[in-house]
Write an enzyme that holds these catalytic residues in place. Structure first.
Site, PDB file in Angstrom:
ATOM      1  N   ASP A 448     -20.109   7.493  18.083  1.00  0.00           N
ATOM      2  CA  ASP A 448     -18.875   7.441  17.413  1.00  0.00           C
ATOM      3  C   ASP A 448     -18.502   8.959  16.705  1.00  0.00           C
ATOM      4  O   ASP A 448     -19.503   9.819  16.729  1.00  0.00           O
ATOM      5  CB  ASP A 448     -18.893   6.589  16.435  1.00  0.00           C
ATOM      6  CG  ASP A 448     -17.611   5.745  16.053  1.00  0.00           C
ATOM      7  OD1 ASP A 448     -16.714   6.345  16.379  1.00  0.00           O
ATOM      8  OD2 ASP A 448     -17.586   4.712  15.465  1.00  0.00           O
ATOM      9  N   ASP A 517      -9.689   0.609  17.763  1.00  0.00           N
ATOM     10  CA  ASP A 517     -10.481  -0.150  16.703  1.00  0.00           C
ATOM     11  C   ASP A 517      -9.397  -1.610  16.307  1.00  0.00           C
ATOM     12  O   ASP A 517      -9.997  -2.428  15.927  1.00  0.00           O
ATOM     13  CB  ASP A 517     -10.407   0.525  15.195  1.00  0.00           C
ATOM     14  CG  ASP A 517     -11.649   1.473  15.410  1.00  0.00           C
ATOM     15  OD1 ASP A 517     -12.442   1.138  16.257  1.00  0.00           O
ATOM     16  OD2 ASP A 517     -11.774   2.427  14.243  1.00  0.00           O
TER      17      ASP A 517
HETATM   18  C1  GLA Z   1     -15.485   3.432  14.023  1.00  0.00           C
HETATM   19  C2  GLA Z   1     -15.605   2.555  15.162  1.00  0.00           C
HETATM   20  C3  GLA Z   1     -15.767   1.202  14.687  1.00  0.00           C
HETATM   21  C4  GLA Z   1     -17.299   0.976  13.949  1.00  0.00           C
HETATM   22  C5  GLA Z   1     -17.137   1.811  12.852  1.00  0.00           C
HETATM   23  C6  GLA Z   1     -18.382   1.865  12.248  1.00  0.00           C
HETATM   24  O1  GLA Z   1     -14.255   2.964  13.178  1.00  0.00           O
HETATM   25  O2  GLA Z   1     -14.333   2.639  16.054  1.00  0.00           O
HETATM   26  O3  GLA Z   1     -15.794   0.139  16.073  1.00  0.00           O
HETATM   27  O4  GLA Z   1     -18.200   1.348  14.944  1.00  0.00           O
HETATM   28  O5  GLA Z   1     -16.593   3.324  13.318  1.00  0.00           O
HETATM   29  O6  GLA Z   1     -18.280   2.595  11.066  1.00  0.00           O
END
Ligand code: GLA
Length: 693
Positions: A448, A517
């Protein structure tokens, strides 16, 4: 022969397309042709020799140069801008020599006065109908040269100024919106200045003559194989020449090319089709699946804990989810954020990549063992490029973050960005993540990156400060590439707060992309359609979650089954009936996933058109099997009936279509409007099978 020299220059041929350029009478490398492949080498037009129209528009301004620098009375967007040590800021590059090596053509140019050598690389991908371009600049002198702009390519459209540009815009939670707009005289700029590819624009262009659709019409399209700042400058000149510049963003960019050094830019990949936007996407999909280093296998159905628990993870609760997930047929269990040292919320922990002793007193092994015993693989979330000021790492190395010395360090999500341009930072990450992967049976990593850059400084670096944009991305590639090479059994997912790092550069390392997301079913229909312009379904991780809960579980499953299926809901909240339904869809998905993940994708009806209907079809490469998904979101009744025509079937072969009587030829199914009765927030999935005789 994919590359043929002829008296007019060079012709690059793929199976169905051709691209030609040559030297004109003035010795400039000029574009000649980009379009359908022609039968004879003499068919391609000669190198143009533009007139001197007026002193304001002389021949230099009118020549469609392959890789223009700054010089002469010329004001078009250049590909190259450099500054020599004596202050001279133009380049006069002349053809020196050429080399053909199989599918590679190298054109060498030399500045007429200064020790600057330019090599233009052209790589032909004949079976993929794509051409790749990138330059290398070499300083053969004894003083530094500063590069201020070095694009990967200038792609020329046939002469004319009536083109339409398709591109994608977005923001966090709302990525990959397709925009189509006429190109008019001037420059249309799309870019990222965020150090990542960004949610906001995608490094993709598709240009047509204004009337192409999914199935027909000429489309010239391309992308950049790069995961950092990028720029597309689509220019229509004052004399109806339309060209797409693409490459590293020159915003705040500079590179000191020291004596004896070379600088190679990322590559741009582009193609031409006669059969509309759908064919352009399928061309790119095939390239991604066959040429980028992905595993051949099918992606597993996964469960991810993020939306169920957020940071509140521990061995017991994760095991509880794992048990339910295994019972549904899930094959890979992924623990998301919250598992590492000091991580209780988003205010601490990033940088300290070892299990939190309170949550996992015996390390990760007992949980991983439990997951493996349940018959599933185990995966983990990491965010290697980041550090919380509240972390052991930051307390030890506050100088490791990107920052300007006398400015406040702006935090995003309470975190700062480690300067991955630094070799010591890269080494730290390689060592810690290598330990994590070596000590635990982890076969999936979600990588990420949850903020964009600010105060883009590297105070201790004695070289050109503005190199950080490129050196950072090269650092990411080195860390990730080293880990991938040491742990070849790991599947990697690229995530940046959803689809903030979706590009062909990261797909050289990652197997999959976390698209957004936003996991709401109706939002996803739009986002997934945009994503599919560039990326095949096997790279598209898609979860069924509790977002947009007014949608039926069936609808949510159908949406996620259009990619690489996952579940991200709180499974403890699903009752037995819901679990039974999930089990059923997972079984169906496993049966059809080769068609979805490895087949050809046809967008039959756009979710981005705003009409409330959407349909997408996947066809196996051997055309024996196909699957159709159709959706209706909300349309006030009386809604118009929804019909689709199938695509991609073998015309003479006979098929059955689930829900319709009889076997018909592929040609028939592709010309009969199939009525799909759908209510509001309704969806259907139909299997299509070839029958013998
Ligand atoms: C990002 C990702 C999510 C999750 C969060 C965790 O927003 O896109 O899917 O993994 O971080 O903090």
């Amino acid at each position: 022969m994919p590359i043929q020299p002829n008296p007019d220059g060079w012709v690059l041929e793929t199976e169905h397309t051709a691209y030609a350029f040559g030297l004109n009478a003035a010795g400039l490398l000029a574009h000649r042709y980009w379009g359908v492949r022609l039968p004879y080498i003499d068919d391609y037009p000669p190198t143009p020799a533009p007139p001197n129209w007026a002193s304001f528009n002389n021949a230099a301004q009118l020549t469609p140069e392959e890789y223009p620098g700054v010089n002469d009375i010329k004001y078009i967007e250049p590909c190259l801008k450099v500054a020599f040590a004596d202050g001279t800021r133009d380049t006069v590059l002349r053809f020196d020599s050429s080399e053909i090596d199989g599918e590679n053509l190298l054109i060498h140019l030399q500045d007429t006065h200064y020790p600057l050598h330019l090599t233009l690389h052209y790589r032909v991908h004949p079976e993929h109908d794509l051409i790749e371009r990138f330059p290398t600049l070499t300083n053969t002198g004894d003083q530094p040269i500063t590069i201020e702009r070095a694009f990967s390519a200038q792609w020329h459209l046939p002469i004319g100024d009536r083109y339409r540009l398709s591109h994608m815009t977005g923001r966090w939670f709302d990525e990959f919106n397709i925009q189509r707009e006429p190109l008019v005289q001037g420059v249309k700029v799309l870019e990222s200045r965020r150090i990542t590819t960004s949610h906001h624009h995608s490094p993709w262009f598709a240009v047509d003559r204004g009337h192409a659709d999914e199935d027909s019409g000429e489309v010239w399209f391309g992308t950049l194989i790069w995961s950092g700042n990028w720029k597309i400058a689509a220019e229509v000149t004052d004399f109806a020449s339309t060209r797409i510049n693409i490459g590293l963003n020159d915003w705040d960019f500079a590179w000191r090319l020291n004596p004896g050094e070379s600088f190679t830019t990322p590559a741009s990949l582009a193609g031409y089709v006669l059969e509309g936007f759908g064919a352009a996407s399928r061309t790119l999909h095939n390239y991604v699946r066959e040429r980028l280093p992905h595993r051949d296998g099918l992606h597993k159905v996964l469960y991810n804990s993020w939306e169920a628990t957020f940071f509140d993870v521990d061995a017991d609760s994760q095991a509880q989810f794992a048990e339910i997930a295994a019972g549904l047929g899930v094959e890979l269990f992924v623990m998301d954020d919250g598992w590492f040292h000091g991580r209780a919320n988003d205010q601490a922990g990033l940088g300290d990549w070892w299990p939190d002793a309170k949550k996992f007193p015996n390390g990760l092994t007992p949980l991983i063992q439990r997951v493996n015993d349940l018959g599933m693989d185990f995966g983990l979330w990491v965010e290697p490029e980041m550090v919380n000021p509240n972390s052991d790492l930051y307390r030890q190395h506050p100088d490791w973050v990107i920052h300007f010395e006398n400015r406040q360090r702006t935090e995003g999500r309470n975190q700062l960005i480690l300067n991955l341009a630094r070799a010591d930072v890269q080494d730290y990450l390689i060592a810690h993540l290598d330990t994590l992967l070596s000590q635990n049976n982890i076969t999936f990593i979600k990588w990420d990156m949850n903020r964009n850059v600010s105060e883009a400084g590297w105070p201790s670096y004695e070289g050109e400060q503005r190199e950080i944009w490129v050196r950072y991305v090269e650092g990411v590639y080195r860390v990730w590439g080293t880990l991938a090479q040491r742990h070849p059994n790991v599947i990697w997912q690229s995530c940046s707060g959803g689809g903030g790092r979706a590009d062909y550069g990261i797909l050289r390392l990652a197997d999959q992309i976390w698209v957004s997301d936003n996991t709401g079913g109706t939002a996803r229909l739009r986002i997934q359609e945009g994503f599919s312009q560039l990326f095949p379904a096997n790279t598209m991780e898609a979860w069924v979650t509790d977002m947009e809960k007014h949608l039926s579980l069936t609808f949510r499953f159908h949406v996620s089954m259009c990619g690489s299926l996952g579940i991200g809901a709180n499974l403890t909240h699903w009752n037995e009936q819901e679990r039974e339904e999930a089990r059923r869809w997972i079984t169906v998905y496993k049966a059809i996933r080769p068609i979805i993940q490895q087949g050809d994708q046809y967008r039959l009806h756009s979710a981005q058109g705003g009409e409330g209907y959407a349909a997408v079809q996947y066809v196996s490469k051997d055309q024996r099997e196909s699957v159709l998904f159709a959706f209706r979101t909300h349309i006030p009744d009386p809604a118009p009936p929804f019909t689709v025509r199938l695509r991609g079937l073998s015309p003479q072969a006979r098929y059955t279509v689930e829900g319709f009587d009889g076997a018909r030829s592929g040609l028939a199914w592709m010309h009969i409007d199939l009525l799909l009765p759908l209510g509001n927030f309704d969806s259907t999935i139909r299997r299509i099978r070839q029958v013998e005789g």
